[in-house]
Design a protein around this motif. Structure first.
Motif, PDB file in Angstrom:
ATOM      1  N   ARG A  34       0.812  -1.208   0.000  1.00 15.82           N
ATOM      2  CA  ARG A  34       0.000   0.000   0.000  1.00 15.82           C
ATOM      3  C   ARG A  34       0.857   1.275   0.000  1.00 15.82           C
ATOM      4  NH1 ARG A  34      -5.373   0.597   1.195  1.00 15.82           N
ATOM      5  NH2 ARG A  34      -5.962   2.758   1.574  1.00 15.82           N
ATOM      6  N   ASP A  35       1.803   1.358   0.906  1.00 11.65           N
ATOM      7  CA  ASP A  35       2.602   2.587   1.015  1.00 11.65           C
ATOM      8  C   ASP A  35       3.454   2.823  -0.222  1.00 11.65           C
ATOM      9  OD1 ASP A  35       1.478   2.992   3.451  1.00 11.65           O
ATOM     10  OD2 ASP A  35       3.216   2.323   4.626  1.00 11.65           O
ATOM     11  N   ALA A  36       4.075   1.747  -0.703  1.00 19.88           N
ATOM     12  CA  ALA A  36       4.924   1.878  -1.884  1.00 19.88           C
ATOM     13  C   ALA A  36       4.092   2.316  -3.078  1.00 19.88           C
ATOM     14  CB  ALA A  36       5.619   0.554  -2.171  1.00 19.88           C
ATOM     15  N   THR A  37       2.904   1.724  -3.211  1.00 14.66           N
ATOM     16  CA  THR A  37       2.049   2.058  -4.346  1.00 14.66           C
ATOM     17  C   THR A  37       1.565   3.499  -4.256  1.00 14.66           C
ATOM     18  OG1 THR A  37       1.348  -0.246  -4.469  1.00 14.66           O
ATOM     19  CG2 THR A  37       0.005   1.355  -5.641  1.00 14.66           C
ATOM     20  N   GLN A  38       1.238   3.926  -3.043  1.00 13.63           N
ATOM     21  CA  GLN A  38       0.804   5.321  -2.884  1.00 13.63           C
ATOM     22  C   GLN A  38       1.936   6.269  -3.284  1.00 13.63           C
ATOM     23  OE1 GLN A  38      -2.527   6.351  -1.765  1.00 13.63           O
ATOM     24  NE2 GLN A  38      -1.670   8.070  -2.910  1.00 13.63           N
TER      25      GLN A  38
END
Lengths: 275, 164
Positions: free
Chosen positions: A31-35
């Motif tokens: 999630r964080d990387a994609t955001q």
């Protein structure tokens, strides 16, 4: 925003006075990387779309289209993208039997009808760099999905009720599933919901044919730009144009007001989720 | 493969027969229509069967990647252009896994009112129904996007100039 157990995150870029939204499916781990990737992407998208606006906007006195229409420059002086878009306009004019027409009566040209979706198509390669399995790229009525089907269930897209002038959320009169094998990847909706006069019947057609009573048209198919041009053409030309869409690999849904109610007319294989 | 082709031939000839009838819309029939019909039909059979064979091997535009090994024919095949007193006719058949899923008429008739009328009927009929707004669980709602008011202004000017 989401259906089923899928988790999606997104980013919105405002350009050309419109909101472009990229939505991707993700899981807790990424999630964080994609955001982060989405936020980086947003900057590039904004820059690309700004360029398209600078070249094509009819509101800007100094755009190539404006200068072309004032006779100050020739198409060959402009960036190659201008000729490309004008060629597409001509192709769609042929396909729609003249109902999509970018020529203005004073001898100029206004390709605004497809510039937005053409721009979306042009920046699509950047979405592949996100490293996500699947996503959706949307701006108002125009949507393209990419990659696999999220968590085994397709994207569900509502068709707005044309009596309610809002986009993004709100009541819908139908819904279609997109993405994955055998389902459409592109959907475009045009209509009169926001401005009663923004599409007109081409002048050459004006006297010879029955005026359209279609207030909103949605088209699904393999090519977003083509769907966009056809949705516009169907609002201008009505049922007779909608019936031609399957010949070019598209399906159409036209909405018409009948008293206080809305009547839908769809081509035989319109992929409604509701029978 | 042989069995499949036989099915295709039958399907194609049936459709071309139908096209023959469509091409000769005068139901009472007169001498000219009667004589025009039979001749294109056998021709249509042969050519369609051949093009189906070729197509299965080389074309199959939609499903070539997915079903290379399948025995069932998928793809779009153009029939020969046939003519009768009403004009030129051509049938385009689309098969999915050996099933005829679409019939089109890329070339159909003359500009004469009769054939235009018939062709209108051959186009897909729109299904009509009333719809009600609902609050379905969807990922996104596709609403009307809009084009430049400048286009409207320009067109309105032109309509006025034209006196329409």
């Amino acid at each position: 925003m989401t259906s089923s157990d899928r988790s999606t995150i997104g980013v919105t870029v405002t350009a050309m006075a419109m909101d472009f939204t990229v939505t991707v499916a993700t899981d807790a781990h990424h999630r964080d990387a994609t955001q982060g990737a989405l936020d980086t992407l947003a900057g590039y998208l904004a820059s690309d779309l700004e360029w398209v606006d600078a070249v094509f906007s009819t509101y800007r006195e100094d755009s190539w289209i404006s200068r072309l229409n004032r006779g100050e420059v020739r198409v060959s002086d402009a960036p190659a993208a201008v000729a490309e878009v004008l060629d597409l306009c001509e192709r769609f004019r042929d396909e729609t039997d003249g109902w999509f027409d970018a020529r203005t009566p004073d001898g100029g040209v206004d390709p605004t009808g497809i510039v937005k979706t053409w721009a979306m198509d042009r920046v699509r390669w950047r979405l592949a760099l996100l490293g996500v399995e699947c996503g959706m790229f949307a701006c108002a009525g125009d949507i393209e999905v990419f990659g696999a089907v999220p968590a085994g269930s397709p994207w569900r897209i509502g068709i707005a009720d044309p009596r309610v002038p809002s986009t993004g959320k709100g009541a819908s009169v139908d819904s279609v599933s997109m993405g994955g094998r055998g389902r459409p990847r592109a959907l475009a909706t045009s209509g009169l919901a926001h401005d009663a006069n923004h599409i007109w019947a081409p002048v050459a057609k004006g006297n010879s044919r029955t005026p359209s009573t279609v207030m909103q048209a949605s088209v699904v198919g393999p090519d977003l730009v083509q769907c966009d041009a056809w949705a516009t053409a169907i609002v201008a030309g009505g049922d007779q144009v909608a019936r031609l869409a399957p010949r070019f690999g598209m399906q159409a849904l036209a909405l018409r007001r009948s008293g206080g109610r809305v009547k839908s007319l769809s081509t035989p294989h319109w992929p409604s989720d509701h029978g | 493969m042989k069995a499949t082709n036989a099915v295709v031939v039958t399907g194609a000839s049936a459709v071309i027969l139908t096209a023959g009838f469509i091409a000769a819309p005068n139901p009472g029939g007169n001498d000219t229509d009667e004589s025009a019909m039979p001749s294109p039909t056998p021709e249509g059979n042969l050519t369609s069967a051949t093009s189906a064979d070729d197509g299965a091997a080389s074309e199959s535009p939609a499903d070539s990647g997915a079903d290379e090994t399948s025995d069932l024919v998928s793809g779009t095949f153009d029939g020969p252009v046939v003519n009768n007193i009403r004009g030129d006719y051509q049938v385009r058949l689309t098969f999915d896994q050996g099933v005829l899923v679409e019939v089109e008429f890329p070339v159909a008739g003359t500009e004469a009112p009769e054939s235009r009328f018939i062709n209108e009927d051959a186009l897909p009929q729109l299904a009509e129904r009333f719809v009600e707004a609902q609050d379905w669980d969807v990922d996104y709602v596709s609403g009307a996007s809009f084009t430049s008011p400048a286009m409207v202004e320009s067109a309105q000017g032109a309509f006025e100039d034209a006196g329409v």
